[in-house]
Design an enzyme around this catalytic site. Sequence first.
Site, short mmCIF file in Angstrom:
data_model
loop_
_atom_site.label_atom_id
_atom_site.label_comp_id
_atom_site.label_asym_id
_atom_site.label_seq_id
_atom_site.Cartn_x
_atom_site.Cartn_y
_atom_site.Cartn_z
N GLU A 100 0.83 -1.21 0.00
CA GLU A 100 0.00 0.00 0.00
C GLU A 100 0.86 1.26 0.00
OE1 GLU A 100 -3.97 -1.71 2.20
OE2 GLU A 100 -2.45 -0.83 3.48
N CYS A 115 3.58 8.41 0.87
CA CYS A 115 4.20 7.49 1.83
C CYS A 115 4.28 6.14 1.14
CB CYS A 115 3.31 7.44 3.08
SG CYS A 115 3.85 6.23 4.29
N CYS A 122 6.54 -7.07 7.34
CA CYS A 122 7.69 -6.51 8.07
C CYS A 122 8.10 -7.50 9.15
CB CYS A 122 7.32 -5.18 8.71
SG CYS A 122 8.73 -4.39 9.54
N CYS A 126 6.69 -4.38 15.62
CA CYS A 126 6.35 -3.30 16.57
C CYS A 126 4.89 -3.53 17.00
CB CYS A 126 6.50 -1.93 15.92
SG CYS A 126 8.15 -1.65 15.27
N CYS A 129 1.67 -1.68 15.41
CA CYS A 129 1.62 -1.50 13.97
C CYS A 129 0.93 -2.67 13.28
CB CYS A 129 3.04 -1.35 13.45
SG CYS A 129 3.17 -1.34 11.67
N GLY A 173 7.04 -1.97 5.99
CA GLY A 173 8.41 -2.48 5.97
C GLY A 173 9.43 -1.53 6.58
N GLU A 174 10.60 -2.07 6.83
CA GLU A 174 11.71 -1.30 7.41
C GLU A 174 12.73 -1.00 6.30
OE1 GLU A 174 13.02 0.24 10.26
OE2 GLU A 174 14.68 0.53 8.85
N SER A 205 12.64 6.58 6.81
CA SER A 205 12.23 6.42 8.21
C SER A 205 12.61 5.04 8.70
CB SER A 205 10.71 6.60 8.28
OG SER A 205 10.26 6.29 9.57
N SER A 228 11.68 6.39 14.11
CA SER A 228 10.43 6.09 14.81
C SER A 228 10.78 5.79 16.25
CB SER A 228 9.74 4.88 14.17
OG SER A 228 9.43 5.15 12.85
N LEU A 229 10.67 6.79 17.08
CA LEU A 229 11.16 6.67 18.44
C LEU A 229 10.08 6.09 19.38
CD1 LEU A 229 13.66 7.42 20.19
CD2 LEU A 229 12.50 9.58 20.66
N HIS A 230 9.01 6.82 19.53
CA HIS A 230 7.80 6.39 20.24
C HIS A 230 7.96 6.15 21.74
CE1 HIS A 230 6.57 6.34 16.19
NE2 HIS A 230 6.92 5.12 15.90
N ASN A 306 -3.63 5.77 15.75
CA ASN A 306 -4.87 5.28 15.14
C ASN A 306 -5.05 3.83 15.54
OD1 ASN A 306 -5.17 7.65 13.26
ND2 ASN A 306 -3.09 6.93 12.92
N CYS A 349 -0.84 6.42 9.97
CA CYS A 349 0.41 5.85 10.43
C CYS A 349 0.17 4.55 11.22
CB CYS A 349 1.08 6.89 11.32
SG CYS A 349 2.80 6.67 11.46
S1 SF4 Z 1 6.32 0.32 12.56
FE1 SF4 Z 1 7.57 0.04 10.72
S2 SF4 Z 1 9.25 -1.25 11.46
FE2 SF4 Z 1 7.65 -1.43 12.99
S3 SF4 Z 1 6.45 -3.25 12.37
FE3 SF4 Z 1 5.48 -1.44 11.45
S4 SF4 Z 1 6.35 -1.32 9.40
FE4 SF4 Z 1 7.70 -2.64 10.61
#
Ligand code: SF4
Length: 355
Positions: A100, A115, A122, A126, A129, A173-174, A205, A228-230, A306, A349
Amino acid sequence: MIKICYLNIMKQDIRLLEKADLIEYFKSMGESKFRADQVWEWLWKKGAHSFEEMTNLSKGLRSKIEEVFCIRPITEDVVQRSFDGTIKTRFKLHDGHFIESVLIPVPEKDRFTVCISCQVGCSLTCSFCATGQMKRVRNLDAPEIYDQVLLVNRQCLEVYGHPISNVVYMGMGEPLLAYKPVLESIGLLTSETGLGMAPRRLTVSTAGIAKMIKKMADDGLRTNLALSLHAADDLKRNQIMPINEQNNLAILTEALQYFQRNTKDNKITFEYIAFRDFNDTIEDAENLLRLCRKVPNVKVNIIEYNKVDGVDLEKAEDAKIDAFARYLSKFGVAVTVRRSRGKDIDAACGQLANK
Ligand code: SF4
């Protein structure tokens, strides 16, 4: 360099060739380098998805090329439009997988951001996500990454009469685990013989892979970097981002400092999703401030969460987000609160997951 296999019954995607390979191929056919330039221009500047489009090549030459090569574009599958103008597109890949991309328009600022995804699924899991709930299937190749920008750019021109202004590698994905195709796609997007975008318009990112952040600097990448700190303490970050166990905040800070020292003026942003009663207190803001002081000129984006099915975390209250942002701002940190976009179509996000 890719070896061209003329005997292979499976045709190769011509877009996986480097320019030098293409020149070599045309030379082997007794053609000049000029032919390679023409085809390269069709592929990367004009975004041709078929050989028929290459009308300044003779029919005979096009057929010869087609005997050996194919083009495997991504194709639009489902397009969803949010009430706020955000457009999410599900693309089908040549092997049947889906990814997507999201167009986020801010017409009043002439900002039209796409984006994009770089992997199918992935591996980093996380906890907040939706993509992290899928397992990683494969990396995209550079043309598949490039195609997302190309096709969303066409969509943007059609709907908003404006081209894409920014690209963020923040979809599925990363990016730093798909480093080679990501790097190649950046080359294609920024090259004068490609889409010719300024590197400053691109942001990679990462969830935080320290050695690859350093590699980005070593490779002279001129794009921006977002982390992506969070959470700004290791205990909390370990809970929501397992990658933090090998790449804790001290290791990441050192990598970011290295990145700053060794790049010219590439910007760094901390992305910080505010979760209710998890990372939204002033104490959390103090931790974040301490981290910001170690990475001078870092910007902070506070992002509204979200809801993702099956995840316990909730969106922080607006008042808490505002107090958090005010605290950082009071101490001189450049902070922006990003209200969620496209949440009615699961385009916000952390929500991309090919439902
Ligand atoms: S936030 Fe990014 S790195 Fe983490 S699981 Fe989702 S897609 Fe993968």
